[in-house]
Structures are given as structure tokens and as C-alpha cells.
Design a protein around this motif. Structure first.
Motif, short mmCIF file in Angstrom:
data_model
loop_
_atom_site.label_atom_id
_atom_site.label_comp_id
_atom_site.label_asym_id
_atom_site.label_seq_id
_atom_site.Cartn_x
_atom_site.Cartn_y
_atom_site.Cartn_z
N GLU A 101 0.81 -1.22 0.00
CA GLU A 101 0.00 0.00 0.00
C GLU A 101 0.84 1.27 0.00
OE1 GLU A 101 -2.77 -0.21 3.17
OE2 GLU A 101 -3.88 -1.90 2.31
N LEU A 102 2.01 1.21 -0.67
CA LEU A 102 2.81 2.42 -0.86
C LEU A 102 2.53 2.95 -2.26
CD1 LEU A 102 5.01 4.45 -0.11
CD2 LEU A 102 6.73 2.79 -0.86
N ASP A 103 1.63 3.94 -2.34
CA ASP A 103 1.31 4.55 -3.62
C ASP A 103 1.84 5.98 -3.64
OD1 ASP A 103 -0.41 5.87 -1.92
OD2 ASP A 103 -2.23 4.88 -2.67
N PHE A 104 1.52 6.73 -4.68
CA PHE A 104 2.04 8.09 -4.81
C PHE A 104 1.57 8.98 -3.66
CE2 PHE A 104 2.43 6.92 -9.39
CZ PHE A 104 3.78 7.18 -9.52
N ALA A 105 0.30 8.90 -3.31
CA ALA A 105 -0.24 9.77 -2.26
C ALA A 105 0.40 9.46 -0.91
CB ALA A 105 -1.76 9.61 -2.20
N THR A 106 0.51 8.17 -0.58
CA THR A 106 1.11 7.78 0.70
C THR A 106 2.56 8.20 0.77
OG1 THR A 106 -0.37 5.86 0.77
CG2 THR A 106 1.53 5.84 2.25
N GLY A 107 3.30 7.93 -0.31
CA GLY A 107 4.71 8.31 -0.33
C GLY A 107 4.90 9.80 -0.25
N LEU A 108 4.02 10.55 -0.90
CA LEU A 108 4.15 12.01 -0.92
C LEU A 108 3.95 12.60 0.47
CD1 LEU A 108 4.78 14.21 -2.90
CD2 LEU A 108 2.37 14.34 -3.52
N ARG A 109 3.04 12.01 1.25
CA ARG A 109 2.85 12.50 2.63
C ARG A 109 4.11 12.30 3.46
NH1 ARG A 109 -1.99 9.54 2.13
NH2 ARG A 109 -3.84 10.84 1.79
N SER A 110 4.75 11.14 3.28
CA SER A 110 5.95 10.85 4.06
C SER A 110 7.14 11.69 3.61
CB SER A 110 6.30 9.36 3.95
OG SER A 110 5.25 8.57 4.46
N ILE A 111 7.19 11.98 2.33
CA ILE A 111 8.30 12.77 1.79
C ILE A 111 8.38 14.13 2.47
CG2 ILE A 111 9.01 14.07 -0.28
CD1 ILE A 111 8.20 11.65 -1.93
N LEU A 112 7.23 14.73 2.75
CA LEU A 112 7.21 16.07 3.34
C LEU A 112 7.87 16.10 4.72
CD1 LEU A 112 3.61 17.21 2.31
CD2 LEU A 112 5.79 17.89 1.30
N ARG A 113 7.91 14.97 5.41
CA ARG A 113 8.55 14.92 6.73
C ARG A 113 10.07 14.86 6.63
NH1 ARG A 113 4.58 10.60 7.35
NH2 ARG A 113 2.62 11.50 8.11
N HIS A 114 10.59 14.73 5.40
CA HIS A 114 12.04 14.63 5.22
C HIS A 114 12.64 15.94 4.74
CE1 HIS A 114 12.80 10.20 5.67
NE2 HIS A 114 11.47 10.27 5.70
N ASP A 134 -4.50 10.60 -9.84
CA ASP A 134 -5.80 10.69 -9.18
C ASP A 134 -5.90 12.00 -8.41
OD1 ASP A 134 -4.40 10.26 -6.67
OD2 ASP A 134 -4.39 8.13 -7.17
N LEU A 135 -7.11 12.26 -7.89
CA LEU A 135 -7.38 13.51 -7.18
C LEU A 135 -6.51 13.65 -5.94
CD1 LEU A 135 -9.02 16.08 -6.67
CD2 LEU A 135 -10.78 14.65 -5.61
N GLU A 136 -6.37 12.57 -5.18
CA GLU A 136 -5.62 12.64 -3.92
C GLU A 136 -4.17 13.05 -4.17
OE1 GLU A 136 -4.87 9.96 0.12
OE2 GLU A 136 -5.49 9.00 -1.74
N THR A 137 -3.54 12.40 -5.14
CA THR A 137 -2.14 12.74 -5.46
C THR A 137 -2.04 14.17 -5.95
OG1 THR A 137 -1.76 10.43 -6.10
CG2 THR A 137 -0.13 12.04 -6.81
N ALA A 138 -2.97 14.60 -6.81
CA ALA A 138 -2.94 15.95 -7.34
C ALA A 138 -3.09 16.99 -6.23
CB ALA A 138 -4.04 16.12 -8.38
N GLU A 139 -4.02 16.75 -5.31
CA GLU A 139 -4.25 17.71 -4.23
C GLU A 139 -3.02 17.85 -3.34
OE1 GLU A 139 -7.76 16.33 -2.26
OE2 GLU A 139 -9.04 17.79 -3.28
N ILE A 140 -2.40 16.71 -2.99
CA ILE A 140 -1.22 16.78 -2.12
C ILE A 140 -0.08 17.49 -2.82
CG2 ILE A 140 0.48 15.40 -0.86
CD1 ILE A 140 -1.65 13.24 -0.55
N ALA A 141 0.12 17.19 -4.13
CA ALA A 141 1.19 17.82 -4.88
C ALA A 141 0.99 19.33 -4.97
CB ALA A 141 1.27 17.21 -6.28
N ILE A 142 -0.25 19.75 -5.21
CA ILE A 142 -0.54 21.18 -5.34
C ILE A 142 -0.37 21.90 -4.01
CG2 ILE A 142 -2.48 22.78 -5.64
CD1 ILE A 142 -3.30 21.16 -8.07
N ARG A 143 -0.85 21.30 -2.95
CA ARG A 143 -0.70 21.95 -1.64
C ARG A 143 0.77 21.97 -1.22
NH1 ARG A 143 -5.64 23.10 0.16
NH2 ARG A 143 -7.38 21.87 -0.67
N THR A 144 1.54 20.96 -1.64
CA THR A 144 2.98 20.95 -1.37
C THR A 144 3.66 22.12 -2.08
OG1 THR A 144 2.98 18.54 -1.15
CG2 THR A 144 5.09 19.60 -1.60
#
Length: 753
Positions: A372-385, A397-407
């Protein structure tokens, strides 16, 4: 190799004058048992000279094997096992005489065995070694010898050691002596790699199996014998074992990977299987593990687009999205961008599926859906680094796009890819996903659309005299050329180097939609993609087809390649601006020859240029030269420099003094810049003519050579003297910088710097 043949070669080389007797004796003592291989390996002599010497000494003809067409009946009379074992290629049969092409004389014992087993009297001709090997593959099929030996159950003469079997990285060239399915698979993979294939397709049908290679984006049948269909299941099982897949599971798709090596490269193989009614279909993606990353200049962007992209990737935050279909080179472009900004002071993290190339100094994450390591999950963890730059392999998908844009809105620079037809469609794609228009307008810095087109093979390139007039007219219209006859189109005739395709390699065409206040305002209204494109073109964006036509005019690709991957442009620039520009006020349509936007430069991101300053009413003949000479991008200085020129393309009827195209003429310059120059001559040269020029800045400097296009011709009184203005077409960056430095020094001397 026998001492008798070694002696024959030594005598032949001495007789031909390539070595003295003392030299050949010294070399022979160092070479051991194979003088020919030693000479070629150490670059002591060319293979052509060896063949010439042997041919003259033994009175044997030297032939060009590639130029011959061999009768199928000859191939049927000589079994493949003999051709591979003795390394000869049967050429023709005349009564009881069999003509054989060899790269080295066969010893008497081998000749006797040919007489006994084949029943022919051998007659030898000489050819290059690689020509003999490639011709055997061409007429008998790849791995024909291996398949024949397996079918006849010939015992394996060489077994792998324990360390070889235990190795995780298989050497696909080290086991080529084994007549087994392992060798067969290795030969197929090695052949694909050597032919520059990116994928191997194995497709089963009712009564046959099809092997194809994808080379330069096009599928080409692999030259394999029909008997390969008997080995489909063993071949698939062998590949599955290499990729650590289940060999018993044939009902569900499977994905895996493997690593193999050749003499010069380690290859990552991505293996995917899918079930079909006639068996499993399998695809192998070939990725070099050690890749030379492209610079932005080598991506095919062009000088103007390189400047735009370099400005964008240096921004501290925002999203840059590369769009295009699968296999259009989006990831390569992103890697080039990351390589450009990679430094010890930046933290760069990527999340990809799959990781195509390893980047030094970049932290890369592989998507793994099994845990269950997809783009959205990985992107959330990347921000902590605490990253500075993030690359997301794909916005799916929408979830990945939203996280990328807010990042991107929180101070990070984000790179990603999107599947759309063009740059403007990226806006509507994100909105259709469910992203709020204000978020798209606030976060995205640019959309970069990309396609790949094949490059014409330089070895068989020729002018295409049969190209359609409609195509020439479209190119001339797109590039603001006065006469479609000035458009030169080239094609590849087809040769052995390019597998008779006429193409060798690929390059990219691009369009870069840079966001500004006008486009951002329009996005808030959820516009159609074509409306966004119209606005972008108003502000200087060149479309994919326009980029393609530039490469056609440069002789890099063909119109068919461009038209296959792009849609026809609507020439709406003039309509939109001319209808609203104050320049048009009070003018009737008939009083103008042509109206065009001539941007002096690409507007800065976020700026709103004055459209009235960007619109000029230009005479048709001046527009044909694109007015590049008058853009004044580079500083100009009056200087009298020696120059020669010759006509590469022109109309002798319009230029009576230049009826002999290609004759070299001497002239001097009136002024010069890094963008173009004015030469003084007593010959009239028509506008649009292509010249080859040679310019010397100083007597001690080498001559600068390039092509130029005439954009203005002015007669000086009645003295039969002309000032010819031209701009450079293909000048290198180093030469342009040299001229720029020369101009600066001259201006400084005059106190005008």
C-alpha cells in the motif's frame, strides 16, 4: 588457427607493404595463436587492409556482402549448423561449386569436411567478419543455430560453474556457447539491446508466435526462425525465472524485474505478462542501469525553450507538469531538469513507478502497491524529510494531485507528469480531476507538452523531391516563409545502419505554456483547452506542430513524423489580436499585406505585456524572413571583416549574377553581431536565399562557418553595390559567444559599451 594460415597472413601483409618482415615477426611472437585477432584488437591495422592483402596474395575476390541478394535455394541447401560452426556464408551455387563468403581462409581440413558433408566443391570469397555474422542472422534467423542444436539434442559442451549459477546478475554474453533455452533467451535479449530496442514483445497466436522489438518507438519483427514457436513455453518460463515470477501462474497478469549484464552495460529488465486465449503474452522493457543523463540542450528543446525551462526550474516553489502520452519521453525530461538543479545544498526526493534510472545525490522511492505504498502515501511521508525539490512520477488521481498542489503552495518545487494531448489540456485535466481552479491558477508555473519524433538516418539522408505541396505550404505558413518552394524536406532512403527504416534515434518536440496573470484569470472561469491555448499563443507560445516544423526545416525529421504526433494548428493569433489591437484602428483590411505578432521575447512569468507593443504591421516580403535580423537581441558593431560566402539554395533567374549555385565569393562585412551580419557585395541576392558563410574575426583566429538566411537586400545608389543582411541558422553556442565577445570589445574601444 593453424600455423600454416598464420604464415599465409604474415606473408600477405609483408607483400602488401603494410608491415616489414621484422615488424610482423615481432607482432606474431606477441599474438600467439591468432595473429588476425591480435592485429584488429590492438588497432594495428584495419580489417579492410587484411582482406585486401589476403585477396591479393591468394588471388581471392573481396566482396561487399551487404550489397548481395542471396537466393533462398542456396540457404536451403546449406544447414545452419555448418554456417555457424565454420563461420561462413553461402553466396551462390553453380553446378557443383559452392561459393562461400569467409573473413579468413579456412584450413584444408575444414574444406575437406565441407566437401564430404555438403557434396560441393568450395570456392571462397572474402568479406568482413561482422558482415558474415549479420548476413547469417539475416537469412537463417537470429539464434537459428541454437534452435537447431536443441532440436537435434546436441549435448552441452560447456557447463556453468557454481559461482555463475549462484550469481544474481546473469552475464547474457557469457553463456552463449550453451545450446539451451537459456542461451536462446540471452541471444534474444542481447540482440534487442544491440539494435537499440527499448522493448521486446512476445505475442502468441493460434499457429505461430511473434517476437517484435520496439526501436525508435516503432515495432519491428525480430528475425527469428519459425521453429521458435516450439519453444514458447520454455522461453516464457525462463524469463519468468529471471524476473522471479511464478512459472505455474498463467491465468493472472504478473510483473517483475531482473538484472543482466553485457560486456559494456548492466541492463534492468522490467517484465510483464498478461493471459491471452493462445497463451501468455510477455513484454520486456530494457533500461540501461548506467545512463548518461541528457542536458536540456540535448532534449531537442531549442535555444528559446531552454531559456524558458531554465528560468522555471530555478523557481523556489510551484509545480511544473510535463504532459504527453505514454512513451513520449516525459520522465527523461524530468530527469534532465533534476540533473540540472541537483547540488549538495538541495534535498531532492522522487517517488516513481518504476524507478527508470538511478540518480546520484537524489533520494528515490519505488511505488509498491503490495504494501500500500502509492504516490499519495509516499508524498505524505516525503514532506517529513524536509525536501527542497520533489518529483512525483505521475499525477493519476485527485488525492495525489491535491497533495502535490498543496505541497507546491507551501514552498516546495514539484515536478510531475500528466497524460494529456497538449499543454493547454493540462489545465482542464486537473479541473476535471476535481482540483479547484484557484488552486491550479495559484500553484502551477508551467505545462510542458512533449512528443518524440524519429530522426532521419544521417547515412542515407536525401532530399525528398516528392513531398506534397500542401505540406510545404503549411510549413511555410507556420514559419512565416514567403515561398513554399524554399522549404526543403528530407527523408531517409534506408540502409543497414537504420535497419532499412530511414530513421536512427529520436528527438523531442515541445510546447511550453508559461502561466501569467491573463491565463490564471481565465482558468478561474473553467475555460476550454482551446481557449487557453489561444491565449498562450498570443503571449508567444509555439505549438507542438510549430516545433516539429522547425525540425523538418532543419532536416532532422520528416513531415510524416510530425503529423503523426500533432494536430494541425489553427492560425488564430492574428485574428484575436488584430481584432482588439489599437494598431488596427482606422485601417481597412485591404490596406494591410500581412498582420503578425512578433514577440521580442517571452514574457516573464506573471507579467502582462502591452499587446499593442507586440503587434506590428509587416510587409509580406519582410515577414518571409521572419524579421529575425531586426529583433536586435544581440549588440551590433560596425566592423569591416573578411568573409566568403556561397549559395546553397536560391533562384538563378532572380539572381543572374549567381547562376552557378555553389560558387564561392569574397566579401566584407559592414556590421556584425552574434545574431547576424551585413555583408557588402556587388551581387544581388534574393531575400530568403540560404548562404554558407565563413567569417574570420581576427587573422589569428580560425574561420567561423555556419549557414545564414538573407532577410534584407539594399542597393547602395547606382554603383552596383548591395548590403545583404542575414541571420545565422546553425551557429554553435561557442562561435556565437566568440562573436559576442568580439562585439563587446569593439564597442568598448569606441566608448559605446
Amino acid at each position: 588457427m593453424t600455423k600454416q594460415i598464420e604464415k599465409i597472413l604474415s606473408e600477405a601483409l609483408v607483400k602488401a607493404g603494410f608491415f616489414s618482415e621484422a615488424e610482423i615477426n615481432k607482432v606474431s611472437s606477441q599474438a600467439g595463436d591468432n595473429l588476425r585477432s591480435y592485429l584488429l584488437k590492438n588497432n594495428l591495422i584495419l580489417e579492410e587492409k587484411i582482406l585486401k592483402a589476403l585477396g591479393a596474395w591468394l588471388n581471392i575476390e573481396v566482396i561487399d556482402l551487404k550489397a548481395l541478394t542471396i537466393d533462398k535455394k542456396v540457404i536451403e541447401r546449406v544447414p545452419v549448423r555448418f554456417t555457424w560452426y565454420y563461420k561462413f556464408m553461402p553466396v551462390k551455387i553453380e553446378q557443383k561449386i559452392l561459393t562461400l563468403a569467409v573473413f579468413y581462409p579456412l584450413e584444408v581440413r575444414a574444406q575437406d569436411e565441407i566437401r564430404v558433408h555438403l557434396g560441393f566443391e568450395p570456392k571462397f570469397v572474402l568479406a568482413k567478419e561482422h558482415e558474415v555474422v549479420e548476413t547469417i542472422k539475416k537469412y537463417y534467423g537470429l539464434a537459428a543455430d541454437t534452435i537447431d542444436r536443441i532440436l537435434t539434442k546436441e549435448p552441452i559442451r560447456k557447463t556453468a560453474s557454481f559461482s555463475e549459477r549462484d550469481s544474481q546478475v546473469e552475464d547474457i554474453e557469457g553463456t552463449l556457447e550453451d545450446p539451451s533455452v537459456t542461451k536462446l533467451v540471452n541471444q534474444i535479449i542481447l540482440e534487442a539491446y544491440q539494435k537499440r530496442a527499448t522493448d521486446i514483445h512476445i505475442e502468441p497466436y493460434r499457429n505461430k508466435v511473434r517476437f517484435r522489438y520496439r526501436i525508435d518507438g516503432v515495432l519491428i519483427d525480430a528475425n527469428l526462425p519459425e521453429e521458435i514457436k516450439h519453444f514458447l513455453q520454455p522461453v516464457l518460463s525462463r524469463i519468468k525465472i529471471m524476473a522471479n515470477l511464478s512459472i505455474v501462474e498463467k491465468r493472472l497478469p504478473q510483473d517483475g524485474s531482473a538484472v543482466v549484464k553485457t560486456k559494456d552495460q548492466t541492463l534492468d529488465l522490467r517484465v510483464s505478462t498478461i493471459p491471452t486465449p493462445n497463451g501468455e503474452s510477455l513484454v520486456i522493457r530494457i533500461l540501461p542501469a548506467q545512463v548518461i543523463l541528457f542536458s536540456l540542450e540535448r532534449l531537442g528543446l531549442g535555444e528559446e525553450n531552454v531559456k524558458i525551462l531554465r528560468t522555471l526550474i530555478q523557481k523556489p516553489h510551484g509545480i511544473i507538469l510535463v504532459t504527453g502520452p505514454t512513451g513520449s519521453g516525459k520522465t527523461t525530461t524530468l530527469y534532465a531538469c533534476l540533473n540540472e538543479i541537483n547540488s549538495p545544498v538541495r534535498k531532492i526526493i522522487t517517488i516513481e513507478d518504476p524507478i527508470e534510472y538511478e540518480l546520484e545525490g537524489v533520494t528515490q522511492i519505488q511505488v509498491n502497491r503490495k504494501v500500500e505504498l502509492d504516490f499519495a502515501t509516499g508524498l505524505r511521508s516525503i514532506l517529513r524529510h524536509d525536501p527542497d525539490v520533489i518529483m512525483v512520477g505521475e499525477v493519476r488521481d485527485l488525492e495525489t494531485a491535491e497533495i502535490a498542489i498543496r505541497t507546491a503552495l507551501t514552498g516546495h518545487l514539484v515536478f510531475s507528469t500528466l497524460h494529456t494531448n497538449d499543454a493547454a489540456s493540462g489545465v482542464t485535466r486537473l479541473v476535471d480531476m476535481g482540483i479547484e481552479p484557484y488552486l491550479v491558477a495559484s500553484s502551477v508555473e508551467a505545462f510542458v507538452a512533449q512528443r518524440l519524433v524519429r530522426i532521419i538516418c544521417p547515412h542515407c539522408k536525401e532530399e525528398d523531391l516528392n513531398s506534397l505541396d500542401e505540406v510545404r505550404s503549411e510549413i511555410a505558413q507556420a514559419l512565416n516563409m514567403a515561398d513554399p518552394k524554399d522549404v526543403k524536406i528530407y527523408r531517409g532512403k534506408g540502409c543497414d545502419r537504420c535497419n532499412q527504416t530511414g530513421f536512427y534515434g529520436r528527438t523531442a518536440i515541445h510546447e511550453i505554456l508559461v502561466m501569467n496573470d491573463v491565463i490564471r484569470t481565465a482558468i478561474l472561469e473553467k475555460p476550454r483547452a482551446d481557449y487557453v491555448q489561444k491565449i498562450a499563443c498570443q503571449y508567444g507560445m509555439n505549438t507542438l506542430r510549430h516545433s516539429g516544423w522547425r525540425k523538418v526545416l532543419a532536416g532532422l525529421t520528416t513531415p510524416a513524423e510530425v503529423m503523426n504526433v500533432t494536430t494541425k494548428d489553427e492560425y488564430f493569433k492574428d485574428e484575436m489580436v488584430a481584432a482588439t489591437s489599437p494598431v488596427m484602428a482606422g485601417r481597412s483590411a485591404g490596406s494591410l499585406t500581412t498582420v503578425s505578432i512578433v514577440p521580442a521575447s517571452v514574457p516573464a512569468v506573471g507579467s502582462v505585456p502591452d499587446l499593442s507593443d507586440r503587434l506590428r504591421v509587416i510587409p509580406k516580403e519582410t515577414l518571409s524572413a521572419k524579421n529575425e535580423f531586426d529583433l536586435r537581441i544581440h549588440k551590433r558593431v560596425d566592423a569591416r571583416l573578411d568573409l566568403y560566402y556561397k549559395i546553397l539554395h536560391g533562384d538563378p533567374q532572380q539572381n543572374p549574377a549567381l547562376a552557378v549555385v555553389g560558387m564561392e565569393h569574397a566579401a566584407v562585412t559592414s556590421n556584425v553581431s552574434a545574431g547576424g551580419l551585413v555583408l557588402v557585395t556587388n551581387h544581388f541576392i534574393q531575400m530568403g536565399t540560404i548562404l554558407e558563410i565563413g567569417l574570420r574575426l581576427n587573422t589569428s583566429d580560425p574561420v567561423i562557418r555556419c549557414l545564414g538566411r538573407v532577410c534584407r537586400t539594399e542597393e547602395q545608389g547606382n554603383v552596383n553595390l548591395f548590403h545583404i543582411a542575414l541571420y545565422y541558422l546553425d551557429m554553435s553556442s561557442a562561435d556565437r559567444a566568440k562573436i559576442n565577445q568580439f562585439v563587446k570589445e569593439k564597442l568598448k574601444e569606441k566608448g559605446e559599451a
